[in-house]
Design a protein around this motif. Structure first.
Motif, mmCIF file in Angstrom:
data_model
loop_
_atom_site.group_PDB
_atom_site.id
_atom_site.type_symbol
_atom_site.label_atom_id
_atom_site.label_comp_id
_atom_site.label_asym_id
_atom_site.label_seq_id
_atom_site.Cartn_x
_atom_site.Cartn_y
_atom_site.Cartn_z
ATOM 1 N N VAL A 84 -8.898 8.654 -2.775
ATOM 2 C CA VAL A 84 -8.355 9.942 -3.205
ATOM 3 C C VAL A 84 -8.944 10.979 -2.271
ATOM 4 O O VAL A 84 -10.155 11.120 -2.173
ATOM 5 C CB VAL A 84 -8.752 10.279 -4.666
ATOM 6 C CG1 VAL A 84 -8.227 11.647 -5.054
ATOM 7 C CG2 VAL A 84 -8.260 9.221 -5.623
ATOM 8 N N ILE A 85 -8.061 11.670 -1.551
ATOM 9 C CA ILE A 85 -8.504 12.736 -0.643
ATOM 10 C C ILE A 85 -7.678 13.973 -0.958
ATOM 11 O O ILE A 85 -6.460 13.980 -0.752
ATOM 12 C CB ILE A 85 -8.332 12.344 0.836
ATOM 13 C CG1 ILE A 85 -9.192 11.140 1.175
ATOM 14 C CG2 ILE A 85 -8.686 13.519 1.740
ATOM 15 C CD1 ILE A 85 -9.062 10.657 2.594
ATOM 16 N N GLY A 86 -8.338 14.993 -1.461
ATOM 17 C CA GLY A 86 -7.640 16.230 -1.792
ATOM 18 C C GLY A 86 -6.549 15.998 -2.819
ATOM 19 O O GLY A 86 -6.802 15.545 -3.927
ATOM 20 N N ARG A 87 -5.305 16.267 -2.419
ATOM 21 C CA ARG A 87 -4.173 16.131 -3.324
ATOM 22 C C ARG A 87 -3.350 14.883 -3.014
ATOM 23 O O ARG A 87 -2.186 14.777 -3.374
ATOM 24 C CB ARG A 87 -3.302 17.378 -3.256
ATOM 25 C CG ARG A 87 -4.111 18.630 -3.655
ATOM 26 C CD ARG A 87 -3.326 19.880 -3.782
ATOM 27 N NE ARG A 87 -2.505 20.082 -4.952
ATOM 28 C CZ ARG A 87 -2.894 20.056 -6.226
ATOM 29 N NH1 ARG A 87 -4.120 19.734 -6.517
ATOM 30 N NH2 ARG A 87 -2.061 20.316 -7.204
ATOM 31 N N ARG A 88 -3.944 13.926 -2.338
ATOM 32 C CA ARG A 88 -3.268 12.666 -2.020
ATOM 33 C C ARG A 88 -4.112 11.494 -2.504
ATOM 34 O O ARG A 88 -5.334 11.557 -2.480
ATOM 35 C CB ARG A 88 -3.058 12.518 -0.517
ATOM 36 C CG ARG A 88 -2.191 13.583 0.091
ATOM 37 C CD ARG A 88 -1.905 13.273 1.544
ATOM 38 N NE ARG A 88 -1.314 14.373 2.254
ATOM 39 C CZ ARG A 88 -0.056 14.764 2.159
ATOM 40 N NH1 ARG A 88 0.744 14.142 1.343
ATOM 41 N NH2 ARG A 88 0.415 15.774 2.845
ATOM 42 N N PHE A 89 -3.424 10.440 -2.919
ATOM 43 C CA PHE A 89 -4.140 9.224 -3.271
ATOM 44 C C PHE A 89 -3.376 8.012 -2.754
ATOM 45 O O PHE A 89 -2.186 8.075 -2.491
ATOM 46 C CB PHE A 89 -4.398 9.123 -4.779
ATOM 47 C CG PHE A 89 -3.178 8.937 -5.640
ATOM 48 C CD1 PHE A 89 -2.653 7.673 -5.875
ATOM 49 C CD2 PHE A 89 -2.572 10.029 -6.245
ATOM 50 C CE1 PHE A 89 -1.544 7.502 -6.686
ATOM 51 C CE2 PHE A 89 -1.462 9.865 -7.057
ATOM 52 C CZ PHE A 89 -0.953 8.598 -7.278
ATOM 53 N N THR A 90 -4.123 6.936 -2.569
ATOM 54 C CA THR A 90 -3.560 5.699 -2.047
ATOM 55 C C THR A 90 -3.893 4.562 -2.994
ATOM 56 O O THR A 90 -5.032 4.448 -3.444
ATOM 57 C CB THR A 90 -4.129 5.388 -0.652
ATOM 58 O OG1 THR A 90 -3.956 6.534 0.181
ATOM 59 C CG2 THR A 90 -3.434 4.199 -0.023
ATOM 60 N N VAL A 91 -2.879 3.739 -3.305
ATOM 61 C CA VAL A 91 -3.074 2.579 -4.168
ATOM 62 C C VAL A 91 -2.603 1.324 -3.437
ATOM 63 O O VAL A 91 -1.763 1.387 -2.539
ATOM 64 C CB VAL A 91 -2.332 2.724 -5.517
ATOM 65 C CG1 VAL A 91 -2.983 3.762 -6.392
ATOM 66 C CG2 VAL A 91 -0.866 3.038 -5.326
ATOM 67 N N TYR A 92 -3.156 0.183 -3.863
ATOM 68 C CA TYR A 92 -2.844 -1.112 -3.253
ATOM 69 C C TYR A 92 -2.607 -2.127 -4.355
ATOM 70 O O TYR A 92 -3.292 -2.127 -5.369
ATOM 71 C CB TYR A 92 -4.017 -1.556 -2.384
ATOM 72 C CG TYR A 92 -3.955 -2.998 -1.932
ATOM 73 C CD1 TYR A 92 -3.145 -3.380 -0.871
ATOM 74 C CD2 TYR A 92 -4.698 -3.979 -2.572
ATOM 75 C CE1 TYR A 92 -3.080 -4.702 -0.461
ATOM 76 C CE2 TYR A 92 -4.643 -5.297 -2.168
ATOM 77 C CZ TYR A 92 -3.827 -5.655 -1.104
ATOM 78 O OH TYR A 92 -3.767 -6.962 -0.706
ATOM 79 N N ILE B 220 0.858 -1.184 0.000
ATOM 80 C CA ILE B 220 0.000 0.000 0.000
ATOM 81 C C ILE B 220 0.896 1.237 0.000
ATOM 82 O O ILE B 220 1.874 1.301 0.735
ATOM 83 C CB ILE B 220 -0.980 -0.006 1.199
ATOM 84 C CG1 ILE B 220 -2.039 1.068 1.030
ATOM 85 C CG2 ILE B 220 -0.260 0.109 2.523
ATOM 86 C CD1 ILE B 220 -3.242 0.898 1.934
ATOM 87 N N VAL B 221 0.573 2.188 -0.874
ATOM 88 C CA VAL B 221 1.415 3.374 -1.041
ATOM 89 C C VAL B 221 0.529 4.606 -1.120
ATOM 90 O O VAL B 221 -0.474 4.622 -1.838
ATOM 91 C CB VAL B 221 2.271 3.270 -2.326
ATOM 92 C CG1 VAL B 221 3.077 4.536 -2.552
ATOM 93 C CG2 VAL B 221 3.184 2.067 -2.269
#
Length: 97
Positions: A77-85, A45-46
């Motif tokens: 995706v929250i604001g200017r950040r995203f998380t991928v798995y 997860i990043v």
């Protein structure tokens, strides 16, 4: 494909981690995609930050990353950040419910 319950679990996991990569004025480059792929293999997860100088939004960036790295799932995706798995088949670090 992950389920809604699994995505919720991953969002909880992502809440406790910091962004380890940034997307700047170059946008989503091949080098950045390679770094994300390496980090996914090591961590599964990043979280990635999209700087204000970036020509792409977080939604555009996550779509591009998912297209270039097969098997990658969008967590949030929250604001200017995203998380991928992406699940590591050889040595899983995160056990999904």
């Amino acid at each position: 494909m992950i389920t809604t319950k699994q995505r919720a679990y991953l969002r909880g996991v992502a809440n406790g981690i910091n962004a380890i990569l940034q997307i700047g004025k170059e946008g989503v480059t091949d080098a950045l995609v390679a770094n994300i792929a390496e980090a996914l293999e090591a961590r599964e997860i990043v979280k990635v930050a999209v700087l204000e100088t970036s020509p792409v939004s977080a939604k555009e960036a996550i779509a591009d990353v998912m297209e270039k790295i097969p098997g990658t799932e969008a967590v949030q995706v929250i604001g200017r950040r995203f998380t991928v798995y992406k699940r590591n088949l050889k040595e899983p670090k995160i056990i999904l419910p």
